[in-house]
Write a protein that holds these residues in place. Sequence first.
Motif, PDB file in Angstrom:
ATOM      1  N   PHE A 365      -2.989 -12.885   6.313  1.00 26.63           N
ATOM      2  CA  PHE A 365      -0.987 -12.130   6.947  1.00 26.63           C
ATOM      3  C   PHE A 365      -0.840 -11.943   6.010  1.00 26.63           C
ATOM      4  N   GLY A 366       1.161 -13.128   5.704  1.00 31.10           N
ATOM      5  CA  GLY A 366       1.281 -12.865   4.852  1.00 31.10           C
ATOM      6  C   GLY A 366       1.132 -12.883   2.836  1.00 31.10           C
ATOM      7  N   THR A 367      -0.281 -13.708   3.084  1.00 26.59           N
ATOM      8  CA  THR A 367      -0.614 -14.045   2.117  1.00 26.59           C
ATOM      9  C   THR A 367      -1.364 -12.495   1.767  1.00 26.59           C
ATOM     10  N   VAL A 368      -1.840 -11.262   2.039  1.00 24.76           N
ATOM     11  CA  VAL A 368      -2.081 -10.848   2.303  1.00 24.76           C
ATOM     12  C   VAL A 368      -0.465  -9.535   1.699  1.00 24.76           C
ATOM     13  N   THR A 394      -5.131   6.270   4.957  1.00 22.89           N
ATOM     14  CA  THR A 394      -5.598   5.550   3.876  1.00 22.89           C
ATOM     15  C   THR A 394      -6.417   5.832   2.709  1.00 22.89           C
ATOM     16  N   ASN A 395      -6.826   7.860   3.515  1.00 24.03           N
ATOM     17  CA  ASN A 395      -7.862   8.420   2.499  1.00 24.03           C
ATOM     18  C   ASN A 395      -8.363   7.599   2.156  1.00 24.03           C
ATOM     19  N   GLY A 396      -9.785   6.782   3.295  1.00 19.38           N
ATOM     20  CA  GLY A 396     -10.621   6.740   3.744  1.00 19.38           C
ATOM     21  C   GLY A 396     -11.058   4.858   2.503  1.00 19.38           C
ATOM     22  N   VAL A 397      -9.457   4.805   2.405  1.00 20.13           N
ATOM     23  CA  VAL A 397      -9.490   3.351   2.188  1.00 20.13           C
ATOM     24  C   VAL A 397      -9.759   2.144   2.660  1.00 20.13           C
ATOM     25  N   PHE A 398     -10.535   0.906   2.445  1.00 21.20           N
ATOM     26  CA  PHE A 398      -9.938  -0.137   3.634  1.00 21.20           C
ATOM     27  C   PHE A 398     -10.587  -1.014   3.020  1.00 21.20           C
ATOM     28  N   PHE A 399      -9.238  -2.728   3.594  1.00 22.20           N
ATOM     29  CA  PHE A 399      -9.273  -3.519   2.790  1.00 22.20           C
ATOM     30  C   PHE A 399     -10.159  -4.491   3.739  1.00 22.20           C
ATOM     31  N   THR A 423     -11.518   6.198  -4.246  1.00 21.92           N
ATOM     32  CA  THR A 423     -11.649   7.433  -5.098  1.00 21.92           C
ATOM     33  C   THR A 423     -10.922   7.805  -6.485  1.00 21.92           C
ATOM     34  N   PRO A 424     -11.600   8.423  -6.657  1.00 21.99           N
ATOM     35  CA  PRO A 424     -10.693   8.765  -7.872  1.00 21.99           C
ATOM     36  C   PRO A 424      -8.779   9.153  -7.351  1.00 21.99           C
ATOM     37  N   SER A 425      -8.973   9.707  -6.278  1.00 22.02           N
ATOM     38  CA  SER A 425      -7.654  10.501  -6.014  1.00 22.02           C
ATOM     39  C   SER A 425      -7.460   9.242  -5.005  1.00 22.02           C
ATOM     40  N   THR A 426      -7.373   8.085  -5.100  1.00 16.80           N
ATOM     41  CA  THR A 426      -7.100   7.208  -4.020  1.00 16.80           C
ATOM     42  C   THR A 426      -5.453   6.369  -5.260  1.00 16.80           C
ATOM     43  N   THR A 427      -4.511   6.699  -4.738  1.00 18.05           N
ATOM     44  CA  THR A 427      -3.177   5.779  -4.814  1.00 18.05           C
ATOM     45  C   THR A 427      -2.491   5.376  -4.125  1.00 18.05           C
ATOM     46  N   LYS A 428      -1.641   3.972  -4.820  1.00 18.02           N
ATOM     47  CA  LYS A 428      -1.181   2.968  -4.236  1.00 18.02           C
ATOM     48  C   LYS A 428      -0.777   3.105  -3.370  1.00 18.02           C
ATOM     49  N   ALA A 429      -0.561   4.161  -3.146  1.00 16.45           N
ATOM     50  CA  ALA A 429       0.220   4.558  -1.171  1.00 16.45           C
ATOM     51  C   ALA A 429      -1.399   4.601  -0.794  1.00 16.45           C
ATOM     52  N   HIS A 430      -2.245   4.377  -0.789  1.00 17.23           N
ATOM     53  CA  HIS A 430      -3.269   4.161   0.290  1.00 17.23           C
ATOM     54  C   HIS A 430      -3.842   3.052   0.388  1.00 17.23           C
ATOM     55  N   MET A 431      -3.733   2.295  -0.695  1.00 11.80           N
ATOM     56  CA  MET A 431      -3.755   1.114  -1.227  1.00 11.80           C
ATOM     57  C   MET A 431      -3.379   0.340  -0.339  1.00 11.80           C
ATOM     58  N   VAL A 432      -1.859   0.102   0.162  1.00 14.26           N
ATOM     59  CA  VAL A 432      -0.771  -0.780   0.505  1.00 14.26           C
ATOM     60  C   VAL A 432      -0.705  -0.682   1.846  1.00 14.26           C
ATOM     61  N   ARG A 433      -1.292   1.145   2.430  1.00 15.05           N
ATOM     62  CA  ARG A 433      -1.337   1.733   3.990  1.00 15.05           C
ATOM     63  C   ARG A 433      -2.796   0.242   3.966  1.00 15.05           C
ATOM     64  N   ALA A 434      -3.969   0.742   3.653  1.00 10.36           N
ATOM     65  CA  ALA A 434      -5.190  -0.125   4.155  1.00 10.36           C
ATOM     66  C   ALA A 434      -5.162  -1.078   3.618  1.00 10.36           C
ATOM     67  N   LEU A 435      -3.759  -1.850   2.875  1.00  8.86           N
ATOM     68  CA  LEU A 435      -4.115  -2.816   3.341  1.00  8.86           C
ATOM     69  C   LEU A 435      -2.819  -4.089   4.367  1.00  8.86           C
ATOM     70  N   LEU A 436      -1.938  -3.250   4.998  1.00  6.72           N
ATOM     71  CA  LEU A 436      -1.277  -3.503   5.644  1.00  6.72           C
ATOM     72  C   LEU A 436      -1.996  -3.253   7.476  1.00  6.72           C
ATOM     73  N   ILE A 536      -8.014   4.278  16.195  1.00  3.59           N
ATOM     74  CA  ILE A 536      -9.210   3.484  16.988  1.00  3.59           C
ATOM     75  C   ILE A 536     -11.086   3.493  16.057  1.00  3.59           C
ATOM     76  N   GLU A 537     -10.532   4.617  15.793  1.00  2.00           N
ATOM     77  CA  GLU A 537     -11.372   5.469  15.135  1.00  2.00           C
ATOM     78  C   GLU A 537     -11.620   4.908  13.372  1.00  2.00           C
ATOM     79  N   ARG A 538     -10.383   4.800  12.907  1.00  2.00           N
ATOM     80  CA  ARG A 538     -10.417   4.108  11.836  1.00  2.00           C
ATOM     81  C   ARG A 538     -10.496   2.731  12.281  1.00  2.00           C
ATOM     82  N   MET A 539      -9.711   2.086  12.728  1.00  6.80           N
ATOM     83  CA  MET A 539     -10.627   0.310  13.514  1.00  6.80           C
ATOM     84  C   MET A 539     -12.202  -0.029  13.603  1.00  6.80           C
ATOM     85  N   ASP A 540     -12.943   1.346  13.912  1.00  5.01           N
ATOM     86  CA  ASP A 540     -14.534   1.006  13.965  1.00  5.01           C
ATOM     87  C   ASP A 540     -14.978   1.253  12.951  1.00  5.01           C
TER      88      ASP A 540
END
Length: 553
Positions: A365-368, A394-399, A423-436, A536-540
């Motif tokens: 959790f916090g380790t992530v 997250t622009n389709g990004v998941f962690f 994807t090439p359009s993935t940004t740091k913000a998308h990755m951070v949101r995917a982490l959280l 819930i669609e994103r979680m699925d």
Amino acid sequence: MECSQRNMSTPISDEAPVPTPPAPATVAYIAALDVGTTCVRCFVLDEKCLVKGSAVDEVELLNPQPGFFEIEPECLWRKIVNVITLAIRDAKLTPAQITCLTISTQRCTFLTWNHETGEYYHNFITWKDLRAHELVDEWNSSWTKRSMNSVSFALYLVTRQPRFLAGSVLKLMNGQVTPRLLYEINNNKRLKQALHENKARVELLDSWILHKLRSGNGKNTNVEHITDVTSSTATGLYDPFTLSWSPFISWLFGFDTKILPRVVDNGYKDFGHVHPAAFGPGWDNTSIPIAASLSDQAASMWGSQCFKKNDVKVTMGTGAFLNLSTGSKCRAATSGIYPLVAWQIKNNSKSQGAVYCIEGAAHDFGTVVTWAQSCELFKKPDETALIAKSVPDTNGVFFMPAFSGLGPPVNDYRSASGFIGLTPSTTKAHMVRALLESIVFRLVQLIDATEKETSQKLKVIRVNGGVSRNDFVCQFLADLSGLKVERDENTESSIMGATFMAGINHGIWKNFEDLKCFRKVERVFEPRLNVYEKVIERMDKWCGAIDRFSEWY
């Protein structure tokens, strides 16, 4: 996550106004020691739960080999002595003015030693350690384990006793003491010889601290070898249904329970006093009673005031721990969530039945967040909420947050961590949101499993710990779970819980009602129904990605 050094001088109170409890005739000062995974802390609080002084130091976590996580004991002891000394000094008090001391510790971290000579056979092996993973895999796939589960289930069908239902899904887990102790017994020649000569004993973190405090750091070795019930209950060696070390487990794995400390309740009247020699000059002629000892998660339940059946809290720290009180009933669980003793207090020599809970854990959790910071996805963890909110999704990004595998209800400890959907359009913000989002997905899995196990629909979740300060995480949890999320004004729930219990045990406060005025809800996150379908669609979709990372190792 990070060690919080936020001042806690504001008293903790409930949402509804509750009369302030009558103050004792004299001022009381409680020194609360909390030894966690990442830091050692001591806070000095008065009878109004106002913090008068504090000190924090980092735990030096050693990583001698991949998967090995250790703490050098004497280094840890020096830090414990230091933070207690500095906290009292910060409070502008002398040791003689401290009314009592209370202890909260991480669970399932242990060492073996000769307490008479002070010889350690190895460092503290922490709950995060993975040295026994091959032994765990071997045992969980063994014929013996399958047979034991089958027999237990048959006994459950005949007797309907929940302890046999629990036995039907029993397996080894890396976080338990059992496999790591077995690993050391099998691979540590000095320990093996010491056990043969009856010169070694096992110390959980709380029992070792109690020994060092009460003996004056080894000046008097003739003190009780004890651990509190909430520290023993998660070890894998303890049977919460019988409230004792399990003779079956010790027989099954071939070691004598005599090397383990005696289990006492949390209100044990003979915790004793701090030996002045433990701290040296300035402590002469002091006699500070040790009023309570309990594990971090039990302390967190007390700090969040989860005193009633079906109260639930989530501690968002290095790992995330969901604990739901089941009252006087020890419930069996089959999804990987496990029953524990939440606490047990005996008053006036009259036994009070144990209060139980069920617990589910997401160890990453916090380790992530800490890992992402080390990868320079952001500079400070408190930036992550704004970064996540800067993009609509997250622009389709998941962690997949699985550095320690995926716990209940997935129960795949060979799962890998990683991003998917880049994807090439993935940004740091998308990755951070995917982490959280991913750590919240894991929490909601635990919530869903808990509701199924207890046949209860939860209404409110009380959150605490460093990550709970993240507004994005709390709001996303409310949206996805459909539950209200209450965040305490004070995140130091383990410190406050240990303080509450010590105050009750020492007679500073009389009962739970006297404590209500010390809890204050800083914010309530309401679920937003208009975004539920989207999240819930994103979680699925995230759940569908679990298979891509499963059985990787």
